[in-house]
Design a protein around this motif. Structure first.
Motif, PDB file in Angstrom:
ATOM      1  N   MET A 156      16.550   6.260  47.348  1.00  9.78           N
ATOM      2  CA  MET A 156      17.003   5.560  46.150  1.00  9.78           C
ATOM      3  C   MET A 156      16.934   4.046  46.372  1.00  9.78           C
ATOM      4  O   MET A 156      16.524   3.291  45.474  1.00  9.78           O
ATOM      5  N   THR A 169      13.683  11.240  45.484  1.00  8.63           N
ATOM      6  CA  THR A 169      15.142  11.108  45.487  1.00  8.63           C
ATOM      7  C   THR A 169      15.779  12.232  44.687  1.00  8.63           C
ATOM      8  O   THR A 169      16.704  12.902  45.149  1.00  8.63           O
ATOM      9  N   ASN A 226      11.284   7.685  43.511  1.00  8.36           N
ATOM     10  CA  ASN A 226      12.349   8.117  42.613  1.00  8.36           C
ATOM     11  C   ASN A 226      12.320   9.633  42.426  1.00  8.36           C
ATOM     12  O   ASN A 226      13.369  10.295  42.435  1.00  8.36           O
ATOM     13  N   ALA A 233      18.502  11.036  50.490  1.00  8.34           N
ATOM     14  CA  ALA A 233      18.313  10.701  49.071  1.00  8.34           C
ATOM     15  C   ALA A 233      18.760   9.266  48.787  1.00  8.34           C
ATOM     16  O   ALA A 233      18.103   8.534  48.032  1.00  8.34           O
TER      17      ALA A 233
END
Length: 205
Positions: free
Chosen positions: A84, A64, A61, A80
């Motif tokens: 995710m 991301t 996370n 990204a």
């Protein structure tokens, strides 16, 4: 933690190949693939010391967020989105088995397809990632350990990457070139290959 060591090596690889990836992109795209990705992975590498006690889902996370806020262009959004999707899967599991790795990669590819509105055969990173993923899945289902499975993935990913040289681009800036895009490797397929290669090398040390 092995995951952080792999992320560090992947970051190093992208940063070291900044100019190579940028040169590839200059031939058929915006000329910023390497510069943009390297910027994002420099930020990730700088934050790694703060991630030592994080769960895998939290690490992904954080990555991301760092890519989303630091990488411009399509590559940042695509990578990204993949991370995710990995984060969402990891939040549902405490362990990361070879079967989980297969499932995570599948989710990541679905994210890239959704975000990029692309399929295999359109001169994108999917031309490396899908054959590599399929080889990994087949190897794991056949009983191979994750180290051997990644060797199979790397071999098929390399074939996929090289195949982009013969594909007419239909996505992104490269699509403006039409047939003139033939003869050039897709930068996203190369960065994907470099990431898979680095993971494979780290697992097999």
């Amino acid at each position: 933690m092995e995951l952080l060591e792999i992320i560090k090596k992947v970051s190093d690889t992208i940063i070291e190949n900044r100019d190579y990836l940028t040169d590839l992109d200059r031939e058929i795209g915006d000329g910023d693939h390497g510069v943009n990705l390297a910027r994002g992975f420099e930020k990730i590498e700088a934050e790694l010391p703060k991630m030592t006690d994080m769960k895998p889902a939290d690490i992904f996370n954080k990555m991301t967020m760092l890519l989303m806020s630091n990488v411009g262009g399509a590559s940042g959004a695509l990578y990204a989105t993949a991370l995710m999707k990995a984060t969402a899967y990891l939040k549902k599991t405490e362990t990361v088995s070879p079967n989980d790795i297969v499932a995570i990669w599948d989710e990541m590819i679905k994210g890239i397809q959704m975000r990029g509105k692309a399929v295999k055969g359109e001169k994108t990173m999917l031309d490396t990632q899908i054959p590599a993923y399929e080889a990994l899945k087949s190897a794991v289902e056949g009983g191979k350990d994750i180290k051997e499975a990644f060797k199979d993935a790397l071999a098929q990913g390399e074939i996929g990457m090289n195949s982009t040289k013969d594909i007419i681009a239909t996505k992104g800036r490269a699509s403006y070139l039409g047939e003139r895009s033939i003869g050039h490797l897709d930068p996203g397929s190369v960065s994907s290959y470099l990431i898979i290669k680095t993971i494979c090398e780290e697992l097999n040390k």
